[in-house]
Write an enzyme that holds these catalytic residues in place. Structure first.
Site, short mmCIF file in Angstrom:
data_model
loop_
_atom_site.label_atom_id
_atom_site.label_comp_id
_atom_site.label_asym_id
_atom_site.label_seq_id
_atom_site.Cartn_x
_atom_site.Cartn_y
_atom_site.Cartn_z
CD GLU A 103 36.05 21.16 47.70
OE1 GLU A 103 36.82 20.44 47.31
OE2 GLU A 103 35.21 22.21 47.18
CG ASP A 117 40.09 19.71 46.84
OD1 ASP A 117 41.43 19.03 46.57
OD2 ASP A 117 39.32 19.67 46.04
CB THR A 120 35.09 18.90 45.11
OG1 THR A 120 36.40 18.82 45.28
CG2 THR A 120 34.37 18.03 46.24
CG ASP A 176 39.69 16.02 46.81
OD1 ASP A 176 40.43 15.98 47.55
OD2 ASP A 176 39.29 16.78 45.85
CB SER A 181 39.48 18.12 42.55
OG SER A 181 40.50 18.17 43.49
ZN LIG Z 1 44.57 20.25 43.58
#
Ligand SMILES: [Zn+2]
Length: 419
Positions: A301, A84, A181, A348, A128
């Site tokens: 993630e 992320d 996410t 992302d 996200s």
């Molecule tokens: Zn952020």
């Protein structure tokens, strides 16, 4: 004629004020949008823990060659790793600090590289939730929305589509399990803020393995730690539905599937011992999911790279990226042996507009420049390894990623809405 004096009339003065006011409103709206503040109260952006610069846990790869290209086998399993907020700047900085200027992160050893565009349905700079929806469903949506169209219609996720074919599924994160996410892969809600509903949706989807933080949305209101508005005890409900439930590294060791819920903190993970690391969680998830005959889809993630970058904390951005890279390594270790697993690593969006400069080749005194405290509109890298990996090369839109997965799994009618 140059000396001719001219006074500003009251009307002109008023006009100037109005114009200035408009300009102020416009620029503040743009910077706000550019910042795309994550509506999240489960973490503190300004992480100042002292050990943030300690990256001694990271064992860089001795070999800097690319992992081999795997041919002539079909894709049985997918491990989809999302950093992320991890743009090229974050990868570059983590590599310089973790592996040196001529070294490579494990993710950089994946043989196929591409770039994806990240804008959302309604914004140049995504959040996200919208990018997670694109990566999970193959459709763009508005910022803040989870697995649904801008009108609120539910999109089938690649995890759900894989499950429909009999594959086992898993989500492993360092945020809460209902953060944007992971939510986009297993839930459908109009707003990422509706965390109670996301937690319910994830359970309803009977995802085999769910590891992360966030017990507070799984406990009934009467529990002192609960953040729920109702008396539902989702941990109890999970057990009734056949899940084993664990919350420590010790319990993780002996835990087994086929349904396992691991919530290791009330809120997000600390990413520090004695908690299991993201790599350990990934390894365990793969161990359980790989027992399933029809293959598996696992999303992993590195959730907190983004948070470190929101705080413009370079030390923590490096630490979180390296923790994520360790998880990529455990995914690749399995895939190298298995030969029927594709590992795809991407992000992302980029966070912080990070630029790395400096003079010395030892990377000791790097100049790290941040251009924002929010997300940026830069494209992000994609790294792929395993059968079919070559289709992840090139420059394309983030919505193509799950479509490529569907193609590799021979899943027809994807992307699509549910019903
Ligand atoms: Zn952020």
């Amino acid at each position: 004629m140059f000396s001719k004096e001219r006074r500003i009339s009251a009307a002109e003065f008023l006009l100037i004020i109005v114009v200035l006011l408009c300009l102020f409103i416009t620029t503040s709206a743009v910077s706000d949008e550019g910042a795309t503040k994550e509506s999240d109260d489960t973490f503190n952006y300004s992480d100042t823990k002292e050990d943030v610069n300690d990256i001694s846990f990271y064992q860089p790869s001795v070999d800097t060659g690319s992992f081999p290209v795997i041919k002539d086998s079909r894709v049985k399993n997918i491990i989809f790793c999302i950093g992320d907020g991890m743009g090229l700047g974050q990868v570059c900085l983590a590599c310089m600090k973790g592996a040196g200027i001529d070294g490579k992160l494990y993710m950089e050893r994946l043989p196929v590289v591409g770039l994806i565009r990240t804008h959302s349905f309604n914004r140049l700079v995504t959040d996200s939730a919208a990018s997670g929806t694109a990566l999970a469903t193959g459709f763009k949506t508005n910022n803040g929305m989870v697995g649904v169209s801008p009108e609120g219609k539910r999109y089938l996720t690649i995890l759900e589509a894989a499950k429909d074919t009999g594959m086992a599924t898993g989500l492993v994160v360092t945020s809460t399990i209902y953060h944007a996410t992971p939510a986009c892969f297993g839930a459908h809600v109009g707003s990422r803020k509706n965390m109670a509903k996301i937690a319910e949706g994830l359970l309803e989807n009977k995802i085999n393995v769910m590891f992360g933080g966030g017990r507070e949305q799984f406990l009934p209101k009467s529990d002192a730690n609960s953040k729920r508005e109702d008396e539902r005890n989702l941990i109890g409900e999970a057990k009734e539905a056949g899940y084993s439930y664990i919350q420590s590294a010790e319990e993780l060791k002996s835990a087994c599937g086929p349904f396992l819920l691991g919530l290791f903190q009330m809120k997000a993970l600390t990413t520090r011992s004695p908690e299991p690391s993201l790599a350990e969680l990934t390894e365990k998830a793969v161990e359980i999911l790989s027992k399933e005959q029809k293959g598996f889809f696992l999303m992993v993630e590195g959730s907190q790279i983004d948070w470190a970058c929101h705080a413009n904390n370079a030390g923590n951005a490096v630490r979180q990226t390296l923790l994520f890279d360790e998880a990529v390594k455990s995914a690749v270790d399995f895939a190298l042996k298995d030969k029927q697993t594709i590992v795809v690593v991407t992000a992302d969006h980029e966070t912080g507009g990070l630029i790395v400069a400096g003079k010395d080749l030892q990377c000791k005194e790097l100049e790290v420049k941040w251009t924002s405290k929010g997300h940026s509109g830069l494209p992000v890298p994609v790294y792929a390894f395993g059968p079919g990996a070559e289709i992840f090369g090139g420059v394309y839109d983030n919505t193509e990623v799950p479509k490529k997965f569907a193609g590799l799994l021979s899943i027809k009618s994807f992307p699509r809405m549910i019903e």
